[in-house]
Motif scaffolding. Structure first.
Motif, short mmCIF file in Angstrom:
data_model
loop_
_atom_site.label_atom_id
_atom_site.label_comp_id
_atom_site.label_asym_id
_atom_site.label_seq_id
_atom_site.Cartn_x
_atom_site.Cartn_y
_atom_site.Cartn_z
N GLN A 15 45.05 35.03 21.39
CA GLN A 15 44.48 35.61 22.72
C GLN A 15 44.61 34.61 23.95
O GLN A 15 44.54 35.03 25.09
CB GLN A 15 42.91 35.66 22.51
N GLU A 16 44.68 33.16 23.45
CA GLU A 16 44.77 32.35 24.69
C GLU A 16 46.09 32.13 25.22
O GLU A 16 46.20 31.25 26.22
CB GLU A 16 44.26 30.89 24.46
N ALA A 17 47.06 32.83 24.88
CA ALA A 17 48.46 32.99 25.40
C ALA A 17 48.69 33.71 26.59
O ALA A 17 49.59 33.07 27.44
CB ALA A 17 49.49 33.46 24.20
N TYR A 18 47.69 34.05 27.16
CA TYR A 18 47.72 35.12 28.49
C TYR A 18 46.52 34.91 29.05
O TYR A 18 45.56 34.73 28.62
CB TYR A 18 48.26 36.69 28.05
N LYS A 19 46.52 34.88 30.58
CA LYS A 19 45.42 34.66 31.28
C LYS A 19 45.58 35.73 32.45
O LYS A 19 46.73 36.22 32.91
CB LYS A 19 45.27 33.40 31.94
N LEU A 20 44.42 36.18 32.78
CA LEU A 20 44.30 37.30 33.94
C LEU A 20 43.71 36.62 35.11
O LEU A 20 42.77 35.88 34.96
CB LEU A 20 43.22 38.54 33.34
N THR A 21 44.43 36.93 36.18
CA THR A 21 43.92 36.42 37.59
C THR A 21 43.59 37.57 38.43
O THR A 21 44.37 38.44 38.54
CB THR A 21 45.16 35.80 38.33
N VAL A 22 42.36 37.67 38.94
CA VAL A 22 41.70 38.63 39.86
C VAL A 22 41.52 37.79 41.26
O VAL A 22 40.84 36.83 41.31
CB VAL A 22 40.64 39.09 39.17
N ILE A 23 42.00 38.47 42.28
CA ILE A 23 41.77 37.78 43.54
C ILE A 23 41.35 39.32 44.42
O ILE A 23 41.99 40.10 44.95
CB ILE A 23 43.33 37.50 44.28
N PRO A 24 40.02 39.12 44.75
CA PRO A 24 39.68 40.14 45.64
C PRO A 24 40.01 39.57 47.13
O PRO A 24 40.33 38.73 47.67
CB PRO A 24 38.02 39.56 45.51
N TYR A 25 39.96 40.76 47.74
CA TYR A 25 40.74 40.77 49.33
C TYR A 25 39.86 39.72 49.89
O TYR A 25 38.62 39.50 50.14
CB TYR A 25 40.40 42.28 49.91
N LEU A 26 40.93 38.54 50.61
CA LEU A 26 40.17 37.42 51.36
C LEU A 26 39.08 36.49 50.61
O LEU A 26 38.38 35.90 51.33
CB LEU A 26 39.58 38.07 52.73
N LEU A 27 39.24 36.59 49.42
CA LEU A 27 38.38 35.61 48.67
C LEU A 27 39.11 34.86 47.55
O LEU A 27 40.48 35.49 47.10
CB LEU A 27 37.20 36.59 47.90
N PRO A 28 38.43 33.80 47.11
CA PRO A 28 39.20 32.93 46.09
C PRO A 28 39.37 33.80 44.65
O PRO A 28 39.01 34.51 44.32
CB PRO A 28 38.26 32.07 45.84
#
Length: 201
Positions: free
Chosen positions: A102-115
């Motif tokens: 499970q640790e082989a992939y990561k998800l990145t979430v980027i809200p509009y104009l936010l970190p």
């Protein structure tokens, strides 16, 4: 009585900060299966939202709360966020790729104009914190990207999704459009929690 850091909070199994203690940092949450939390400490730059079993939410700002049972007799979800934000989209990530941990992939979430917030597979919820929008129930678009954790970090999924906060019942919902990646699923788990799953690459 122990104290908490400016960006930390703590929940306790007994009144007056007694019994078992759980530390929670901003951008995290605690799902209480037993409903047996009785007191709370909130750091200077924190805000703690607590839902009961009926879906009613109480917000606690910085301070010590030796007895929370009067307003929240059966705690369900505890969510800690930075005080300058309005709400949090709590997301956990997993995948179904054969032969990969499970640790082989990561998800990145980027809200509009936010970190950006990165969430490694197989872990607990991570909070994607959102400030108050105008109007408060406005949608916010988030870019979602899945990539390998190890070098070279190949991107295996990319797209977008919309989230919306409803002030009347303090819940978060989502809306998929054609921008949602076809090799991922999203499921709403509770009032603010979501699970995103990578199905294939």
């Amino acid at each position: 009585m122990s104290t908490v850091g400016d960006k930390d909070s703590a929940i306790f199994k007994e009144k007056n900060f007694g019994g078992q203690k759980w530390d929670i940092k901003n951008g995290s949450r605690y799902k209480n299966q037993a409903g047996a939390l009785r007191s709370l400490q909130v750091g200077k730059f924190c805000k703690v939202n607590i839902w009961d079993k009926n879906g009613t939410m109480q917000t606690h700002l910085a301070g010590n709360y030796p007895d929370i049972t009067d307003k929240t007799p059966e705690v369900d979800i505890v969510q800690a966020i930075d005080v300058e934000f309005k709400y949090s989209i709590d997301i956990r990530f997993k995948h179904k790729i054969s032969g990969k941990g499970q640790e082989a992939y990561k998800l990145t979430v980027i809200p509009y104009l936010l970190p950006a917030v990165s969430i490694v597979g197989g872990g607990d919820y991570s909070g994607v914190q959102i400030p108050e929008l105008n109007p408060p129930d406005s949608e916010i678009v988030c870019q979602v990207t899945v990539n390998e954790v190890d070098w070279p970090g190949q991107v295996v999924s990319n797209g977008s999704i919309y989230f919306k906060y409803t002030p009347s019942n303090n819940t978060v919902s989502y809306r998929k459009t054609e921008g949602w990646p076809t090799n991922c699923d999203i499921v709403q788990d509770d009032v603010s929690g979501f699970t995103i799953t990578l199905n294939s690459i």
